[in-house]
Design a protein around this motif. Sequence first.
Motif, PDB file in Angstrom:
ATOM      1  N   GLY A 111      84.635  -5.426  28.702  1.00  0.00           N
ATOM      2  CA  GLY A 111      83.299  -4.880  28.163  1.00  0.00           C
ATOM      3  C   GLY A 111      82.658  -5.033  29.964  1.00  0.00           C
ATOM      4  N   VAL A 112      83.708  -4.541  30.939  1.00  0.00           N
ATOM      5  CA  VAL A 112      83.273  -4.375  31.846  1.00  0.00           C
ATOM      6  C   VAL A 112      83.047  -2.798  32.221  1.00  0.00           C
ATOM      7  CG1 VAL A 112      83.663  -4.790  34.928  1.00  0.00           C
ATOM      8  CG2 VAL A 112      83.712  -7.033  34.014  1.00  0.00           C
ATOM      9  N   LEU A 113      84.304  -2.227  31.955  1.00  0.00           N
ATOM     10  CA  LEU A 113      84.144  -1.190  31.977  1.00  0.00           C
ATOM     11  C   LEU A 113      82.901  -0.104  31.102  1.00  0.00           C
ATOM     12  CD1 LEU A 113      85.700   0.982  33.630  1.00  0.00           C
ATOM     13  CD2 LEU A 113      87.341   1.250  31.674  1.00  0.00           C
ATOM     14  N   TYR A 114      82.855  -0.594  30.035  1.00  0.00           N
ATOM     15  CA  TYR A 114      81.688  -0.543  28.886  1.00  0.00           C
ATOM     16  C   TYR A 114      80.548  -0.177  30.129  1.00  0.00           C
ATOM     17  CZ  TYR A 114      78.590  -0.407  25.527  1.00  0.00           C
ATOM     18  OH  TYR A 114      77.082  -0.714  24.851  1.00  0.00           O
ATOM     19  N   TRP A 115      80.712  -1.343  30.375  1.00  0.00           N
ATOM     20  CA  TRP A 115      79.158  -1.160  31.201  1.00  0.00           C
ATOM     21  C   TRP A 115      79.256  -0.444  32.442  1.00  0.00           C
ATOM     22  CZ3 TRP A 115      79.850  -3.280  35.708  1.00  0.00           C
ATOM     23  CH2 TRP A 115      78.892  -3.514  36.959  1.00  0.00           C
ATOM     24  N   ALA A 116      79.850  -0.003  33.120  1.00  0.00           N
ATOM     25  CA  ALA A 116      79.548   0.942  33.942  1.00  0.00           C
ATOM     26  C   ALA A 116      79.673   2.538  33.589  1.00  0.00           C
ATOM     27  CB  ALA A 116      81.077   0.514  34.556  1.00  0.00           C
ATOM     28  N   ILE A 117      79.875   2.581  32.089  1.00  0.00           N
ATOM     29  CA  ILE A 117      80.713   4.340  31.994  1.00  0.00           C
ATOM     30  C   ILE A 117      79.308   4.846  31.778  1.00  0.00           C
ATOM     31  CG2 ILE A 117      81.585   5.791  29.924  1.00  0.00           C
ATOM     32  CD1 ILE A 117      83.488   4.150  30.183  1.00  0.00           C
ATOM     33  N   GLY A 118      78.521   5.625  31.662  1.00  0.00           N
ATOM     34  CA  GLY A 118      77.292   6.034  31.765  1.00  0.00           C
ATOM     35  C   GLY A 118      76.876   7.254  30.696  1.00  0.00           C
ATOM     36  N   TRP A 119      78.038   7.353  30.558  1.00  0.00           N
ATOM     37  CA  TRP A 119      78.659   8.908  29.726  1.00  0.00           C
ATOM     38  C   TRP A 119      77.835  10.058  28.207  1.00  0.00           C
ATOM     39  CZ3 TRP A 119      78.908  13.880  31.451  1.00  0.00           C
ATOM     40  CH2 TRP A 119      79.448  15.453  30.667  1.00  0.00           C
ATOM     41  N   ARG A 120      77.631   8.668  27.781  1.00  0.00           N
ATOM     42  CA  ARG A 120      76.570   9.266  26.521  1.00  0.00           C
ATOM     43  C   ARG A 120      75.309   9.778  26.720  1.00  0.00           C
ATOM     44  NH1 ARG A 120      75.807   6.060  20.759  1.00  0.00           N
ATOM     45  NH2 ARG A 120      74.359   6.212  20.253  1.00  0.00           N
ATOM     46  N   SER A 121      74.547   8.374  27.453  1.00  0.00           N
ATOM     47  CA  SER A 121      73.481   8.517  27.937  1.00  0.00           C
ATOM     48  C   SER A 121      73.334   9.809  28.422  1.00  0.00           C
ATOM     49  CB  SER A 121      73.475   7.033  28.762  1.00  0.00           C
ATOM     50  OG  SER A 121      72.478   7.058  29.484  1.00  0.00           O
ATOM     51  N   LEU A 122      74.197  10.088  29.660  1.00  0.00           N
ATOM     52  CA  LEU A 122      73.952  11.399  30.441  1.00  0.00           C
ATOM     53  C   LEU A 122      73.848  12.602  29.379  1.00  0.00           C
ATOM     54  CD1 LEU A 122      73.976  13.187  33.334  1.00  0.00           C
ATOM     55  CD2 LEU A 122      76.246  12.970  33.129  1.00  0.00           C
ATOM     56  N   CYS A 123      74.257  12.819  28.261  1.00  0.00           N
ATOM     57  CA  CYS A 123      74.167  14.116  27.316  1.00  0.00           C
ATOM     58  C   CYS A 123      73.465  13.474  27.133  1.00  0.00           C
ATOM     59  CB  CYS A 123      75.795  13.415  26.407  1.00  0.00           C
ATOM     60  SG  CYS A 123      77.245  14.197  27.222  1.00  0.00           S
ATOM     61  N   GLU A 124      73.114  12.161  26.774  1.00  0.00           N
ATOM     62  CA  GLU A 124      71.862  12.436  25.887  1.00  0.00           C
ATOM     63  C   GLU A 124      70.442  12.917  26.427  1.00  0.00           C
ATOM     64  OE1 GLU A 124      71.757   8.221  24.617  1.00  0.00           O
ATOM     65  OE2 GLU A 124      72.690   8.582  23.125  1.00  0.00           O
TER      66      GLU A 124
END
Length: 312
Positions: free
Chosen positions: A93-106
């Motif tokens: 959960g913590v690592l997922y919260w920190a990742i923003g890769w899909r958002s950047l691609c979008e």
Amino acid sequence: MLGTAMYIALVWVCAVLLDRVFGEATRWHPLVGFGNIAKRIENTLNTGDAKLLRLRGVIAWSVAVLPWIILVWVLGHYLSSYAEFVRFVFDCGVLYWAIGWRSLCEHIRPIGSALAEGNIEQARLKISYIVSRDTTELDADQVLAAGLETTLENSSDALFASLIWFALAGPTGVVLHRLANTLDAMWGYKNHRYRYFGWWAARSDDVLNFIPAQLTALGFSVFGLSARGFRCWFGQGWRWKSINAGSVMASGAGALNITLGGAASYHGETVLRAPLGGGAKPRAEDLERSITLINRLLVVWIVIAVIIGGLL
């Protein structure tokens, strides 16, 4: 009981899949709340004699970041006393919260679509959401360069750095990096307001991102399948105004066989920047090529982590 390396690999896989499926939370994202708190802290402490602003900046950073670091550390140790699955869920959960890769691609893909359609106004609008440079007067080539530079640079900030910090220091390291990176984006400017107050936010982010940025640059250089990526990494990236951003952008541009850099306008001031990479002039489809390059490197990192975990 899973070995440490395999555990890290499985958390990586789970968090990346969660990001791929769900993306960033559109409501109640923790970083939004943290940003609001940071604004209040800055409004309170970013005043007074310039001689004291550096110290005030350190205090502000500490007040904003350290309570959350302590909270995550305490929670992590507390949950470790339960079943390993509980700890695994927390870490994912913590690592997922920190990742923003899909958002950047979008954010990036619509820029490429607008440029391909010749809709420069739409392209300028979309790029303005994700860069700090002035965008109202950008031509198509400048919008494209800004999109490519942002994609490459943020692949380290929004993806690879979080994976590295989890491997190095668990969820506590992830939160430390993500909050420091956020404060750098808010306070790390060399303008009148933040030149002294934001120096610690900028320096701490530089330190925390150095290893992830260099490992990302190494990956891009290897994927270039030539010496170009390595030459660009050290010859250009290490001479850039930011060694972290320069390393990632230069090696990525080298791997894509394109040239980036050049003039850019920030807060009404035009900055002449050295070239990055080498090769052809970028085209709109290079935005998708940059995303593909990053996805391939991500898969390689995960596969290597799983193999190491299986061997240890």
